[in-house]
Scaffold this active site. Sequence first.
Site, mmCIF file in Angstrom:
data_model
loop_
_atom_site.group_PDB
_atom_site.id
_atom_site.type_symbol
_atom_site.label_atom_id
_atom_site.label_comp_id
_atom_site.label_asym_id
_atom_site.label_seq_id
_atom_site.Cartn_x
_atom_site.Cartn_y
_atom_site.Cartn_z
ATOM 1 N N ASP A 92 0.853 -1.190 0.000
ATOM 2 C CA ASP A 92 0.000 0.000 0.000
ATOM 3 C C ASP A 92 0.893 1.245 0.000
ATOM 4 O OD1 ASP A 92 -3.199 0.561 0.991
ATOM 5 O OD2 ASP A 92 -1.766 2.214 1.122
ATOM 6 N N ILE A 93 0.518 2.238 -0.779
ATOM 7 C CA ILE A 93 1.330 3.449 -0.927
ATOM 8 C C ILE A 93 1.321 4.300 0.349
ATOM 9 C CG2 ILE A 93 -0.423 5.052 -1.811
ATOM 10 C CD1 ILE A 93 1.594 5.759 -4.062
ATOM 11 N N ASN A 138 -13.030 -2.777 2.633
ATOM 12 C CA ASN A 138 -14.004 -1.695 2.720
ATOM 13 C C ASN A 138 -15.030 -1.871 1.599
ATOM 14 O OD1 ASN A 138 -12.946 -0.315 4.970
ATOM 15 N ND2 ASN A 138 -11.349 0.590 3.694
ATOM 16 N N GLY A 182 -15.451 3.998 3.898
ATOM 17 C CA GLY A 182 -14.068 4.418 3.718
ATOM 18 C C GLY A 182 -13.446 3.924 2.424
ATOM 19 N N GLN A 183 -14.224 3.205 1.594
ATOM 20 C CA GLN A 183 -13.655 2.751 0.321
ATOM 21 C C GLN A 183 -13.411 3.948 -0.593
ATOM 22 O OE1 GLN A 183 -15.997 -0.142 -1.918
ATOM 23 N NE2 GLN A 183 -14.310 -0.507 -3.352
ATOM 24 N N HIS A 219 -10.340 -4.801 -3.233
ATOM 25 C CA HIS A 219 -9.012 -4.991 -2.654
ATOM 26 C C HIS A 219 -9.121 -5.426 -1.212
ATOM 27 C CE1 HIS A 219 -10.161 -0.749 -2.261
ATOM 28 N NE2 HIS A 219 -9.521 -0.753 -1.087
ATOM 29 N N HIS A 242 -7.154 -5.420 2.241
ATOM 30 C CA HIS A 242 -6.033 -4.876 3.005
ATOM 31 C C HIS A 242 -5.509 -5.965 3.937
ATOM 32 C CE1 HIS A 242 -6.815 -0.438 2.377
ATOM 33 N NE2 HIS A 242 -8.038 -0.877 2.153
HETATM 34 P P1 5GP Z 1 -9.718 1.897 0.432
HETATM 35 O O1 5GP Z 1 -9.833 3.091 1.324
HETATM 36 O O2 5GP Z 1 -10.356 2.126 -0.915
HETATM 37 O O3 5GP Z 1 -10.173 0.620 1.075
HETATM 38 O O4 5GP Z 1 -8.169 1.674 0.226
HETATM 39 C C1 5GP Z 1 -7.471 2.055 -0.915
HETATM 40 C C2 5GP Z 1 -6.009 1.878 -0.606
HETATM 41 O O5 5GP Z 1 -5.274 1.983 -1.793
HETATM 42 C C3 5GP Z 1 -5.454 2.936 0.365
HETATM 43 O O6 5GP Z 1 -4.901 2.296 1.510
HETATM 44 C C4 5GP Z 1 -4.415 3.668 -0.459
HETATM 45 O O7 5GP Z 1 -3.285 4.061 0.305
HETATM 46 C C5 5GP Z 1 -4.075 2.664 -1.536
HETATM 47 N N1 5GP Z 1 -3.663 3.262 -2.799
HETATM 48 C C6 5GP Z 1 -4.326 4.237 -3.477
HETATM 49 N N2 5GP Z 1 -3.686 4.527 -4.619
HETATM 50 C C7 5GP Z 1 -2.585 3.727 -4.655
HETATM 51 C C8 5GP Z 1 -1.516 3.573 -5.595
HETATM 52 O O8 5GP Z 1 -1.462 4.218 -6.643
HETATM 53 N N3 5GP Z 1 -0.572 2.648 -5.299
HETATM 54 C C9 5GP Z 1 -0.617 1.895 -4.159
HETATM 55 N N4 5GP Z 1 0.385 1.016 -3.978
HETATM 56 N N5 5GP Z 1 -1.609 2.008 -3.259
HETATM 57 C C10 5GP Z 1 -2.581 2.921 -3.505
#
Ligand code: 5GP
Length: 112
Positions: free
Chosen positions: A30-31, A86, A92-93, A99, A101
Site C-alpha cells: 500500500d502506498i 471496505n 471508507g472505500q 481490494h 487490506h
Molecule cells: P480503500 O480506502 O479504498 O479501502 O483503500 C485504498 C487503498 O489503496 C489505500 O490504503 C491507499 O493508500 C491505496 N492506494 C491508493 N492509490 C494507490 C496507488 O497508486 N498505489 C498503491 N500502492 N496504493 C494505492
Amino acid sequence: MSECIFCKIIAGEIPSQKLYEDNDVLAFWDISPQAPVHFLVIPKKHIAMPVDIEEDDDLLAGKMLRIGAKVARENGVADDYRVIFNNGSKSGQVVFHLHMHILGGKGKPWPM
Ligand code: 5GP
Ligand code: ZN
C-alpha cells in the site's frame, strides 16, 4: 475500466511494488501504510466492491485470502495481521476495484 487505478497497476501503467502475481491476483505494498506491514491483494478481474462478488468469483475470493496469508507469512507477520475489505464510500472505500487490506505487525490488538 480505463480509469481504474488498480486496473492501471495491473496493466503496468502505474508502477507498484509487487509482492506476488499470477493470472488471477496481484499483491503489492500500500502506498500509504497504516501498519508496519500493509499490502493489498486484488483480483485481476475488475470487481468494483465486495457487494459485487458473484458466485462465479467464489474461488477467486478464496484465493485472495490464501495469497494474503502467504505474503503475510513471507513478511514475518503470519501470527499478527488483520484483513479488511471496505465496501462503499461510507465505509471508507476510496478505490473502486476490489481490494483486501492486510495490516500486520502491529503487535497488539486493534480497537475493533
Ligand atoms: P480503500 O480506502 O479504498 O479501502 O483503500 C485504498 C487503498 O489503496 C489505500 O490504503 C491507499 O493508500 C491505496 N492506494 C491508493 N492509490 C494507490 C496507488 O497508486 N498505489 C498503491 N500502492 N496504493 C494505492
Ligand atoms: Zn479495476
